[in-house]
Scaffold this active site. Structure first.
Site, mmCIF file in Angstrom:
data_model
loop_
_atom_site.group_PDB
_atom_site.id
_atom_site.type_symbol
_atom_site.label_atom_id
_atom_site.label_comp_id
_atom_site.label_asym_id
_atom_site.label_seq_id
_atom_site.Cartn_x
_atom_site.Cartn_y
_atom_site.Cartn_z
ATOM 1 N N THR A 106 63.104 -34.925 -1.546
ATOM 2 C CA THR A 106 64.430 -35.206 -2.118
ATOM 3 C C THR A 106 64.372 -36.131 -3.331
ATOM 4 O O THR A 106 65.116 -35.947 -4.289
ATOM 5 C CB THR A 106 65.311 -35.883 -1.031
ATOM 6 N N SER A 148 59.562 -30.909 2.060
ATOM 7 C CA SER A 148 58.518 -31.101 3.076
ATOM 8 C C SER A 148 58.747 -30.240 4.318
ATOM 9 O O SER A 148 57.842 -30.077 5.134
ATOM 10 C CB SER A 148 58.372 -32.569 3.451
HETATM 11 N N1 ASP Z 1 64.289 -31.792 2.906
HETATM 12 C C1 ASP Z 1 63.768 -32.956 2.216
HETATM 13 C C2 ASP Z 1 62.267 -32.977 2.398
HETATM 14 O O1 ASP Z 1 61.800 -33.340 3.430
HETATM 15 C C3 ASP Z 1 64.400 -34.180 2.733
HETATM 16 C C4 ASP Z 1 63.983 -35.452 2.036
HETATM 17 O O2 ASP Z 1 63.054 -35.532 1.267
HETATM 18 O O3 ASP Z 1 64.640 -36.496 2.308
HETATM 19 O O4 ASP Z 1 61.545 -32.634 1.520
#
Ligand code: ASP
Length: 360
Positions: free
Chosen positions: A27, A74
């Site tokens: 993110t 991720s």
């Molecule tokens: N979906 C994102 C990830 O894990 C969430 C984040 O980075 O806060 O890459």
């Protein structure tokens, strides 16, 4: 791996006073796509770091930013991606003071755990960070997390850590506790290694008390990376769990069972026989608790005896993430079932405490 930014040194001159910042996605560097959803953006993070005075503050060590393409959410990461991060660190190991890994928060606890095991003989800091809100939002937590993680590499804590919301935590103890709160990560079974308030509080007893119990950690001065095993799984017990589900794991080298409370499960013959069958097929079965705090004690209740008599072993106070990654690491070393079970009960990288777990 591509260097995408060198600051403040000219390119091509890494030195031992410089930190390697390895950007894998998450993110923190995402921007909104046409549908208004956050998606990885190859340029935004570097652009922001280049143009924000905070990232040029004279109190920061020198650092080089580089990325491992493609940048990932991720949630899409797998064991190959973990190995790619580890190999990147290995290839840069002799050139840099320490490493920051920028990572998505969803599976960050897994990456932190696996790196703690597969980076064998690690003697430099590896600090993983990310953020709940991207840098493109004005109240993003990414600014302080990133700056804090870069600074934390100079605190002489030479292990895999996570820096988030002003806390530096042991990597293989962290879990993501909140999808909403800025204070998203915590370590239930241990205090943070360090806390940044108006000044820095280093929890020296936590940092040093763990070091002597890692006999297998430093065996030579050379960092090596081992390849984790992919045939490991996690399953959760729930009331009405159908024992036949366990057949799906035949052929797997390891299974983490998230059991109830202190490590309890149904006391039925069917559950016992499916578990026994799985164990006889060579699977190492580890029991962790589905609660966030507390220890597995397979001797406390009759309801745990099925698991114990089927050959399951205790995960003590290990997180599911740490238990999964430890199994993956140990099975990847080519050990047989008995050897994995034996090694699993030893503290390898500070992932649980022997004192707290005595007798379990
Ligand atoms: N979906 C994102 C990830 O894990 C969430 C984040 O980075 O806060 O890459």
């Amino acid at each position: 791996m591509q260097p995408i930014e060198m600051y403040p040194q000219p390119p091509g001159t890494p030195q031992l006073d410089t930190v390697a910042v390895i950007y894998t996605g998450g993110t923190i560097g995402m921007c909104k796509n046409q549908d208004g959803q956050y998606a990885p953006d190859p340029d935004y993070l570097v652009h922001t770091m280049r143009n924000t005075p905070l990232f040029k503050h004279h109190d920061l060590p020198k650092y080089h930013v580089m990325s491992i393409p493609p940048l990932l959410d991720s949630a899409s990461m797998n064991i190959d991606d973990w190995v790619r991060i580890a190999r990147t660190i290995e290839s840069l190991y002799d050139l840099y003071l320490g490493f920051v890994v920028i990572h998505g928060t969803d599976t960050l606890a897994y990456t932190a755990s696996i790196l703690s095991f597969i980076l064998v003989n690690l003697r430099k800091p590896v600090v993983i960070t990310g953020s709940q809100l991207p840098l493109c939002e004005c109240y993003s937590d990414g600014y302080f997390n990133l700056v804090g993680a870069i600074r934390a590499t100079t605190w002489n804590i030479n292990e895999v850590c996570v820096y988030f919301n002003n806390k530096l935590m042991r990597g293989n103890r962290v879990q993501k506790y909140s999808a909403w709160a800025i204070d998203a990560f915590d370590t239930a079974s241990i205090e943070p290694l360090a806390i940044q308030g108006t000044d820095l509080k280093l929890n020296k007893h936590v940092i040093s008390s763990m070091t002597p119990v890692w006999p297998t950690q430093v065996t030579s001065t050379k960092l090596t990376v081992t390849t984790p095993c992919k045939d490991i799984a996690i399953t959760t017990l729930y009331p009405g769990f159908q024992p036949k589900l366990l057949r799906a794991f035949i052929g797997f080298r390891g299974l983490v069972i998230q059991a109830f409370g202190t490590g309890n499960g149904p006391s039925t013959l069917e559950f016992l026989s499916e578990l026994q069958n799985l164990h006889l097929n060579g699977c190492v079965i580890v029991v962790v608790t589905q609660t966030h705090t507390g220890l597995v004690n397979l001797g406390q209740y009759e309801a745990a005896s099925t698991l114990r008599s089927a050959g399951c072993i205790s995960g003590y106070c290990m997180t599911s993430e740490a238990a999964f990654c430890k199994l993956s690491y140990l099975c990847g070393l080519g050990l047989n079932q008995e050897q994995v079970e034996q090694s699993f009960g030893q503290v390898l990288r500070g992932e649980f405490d022997t004192v707290e777990c005595e007798g379990y």
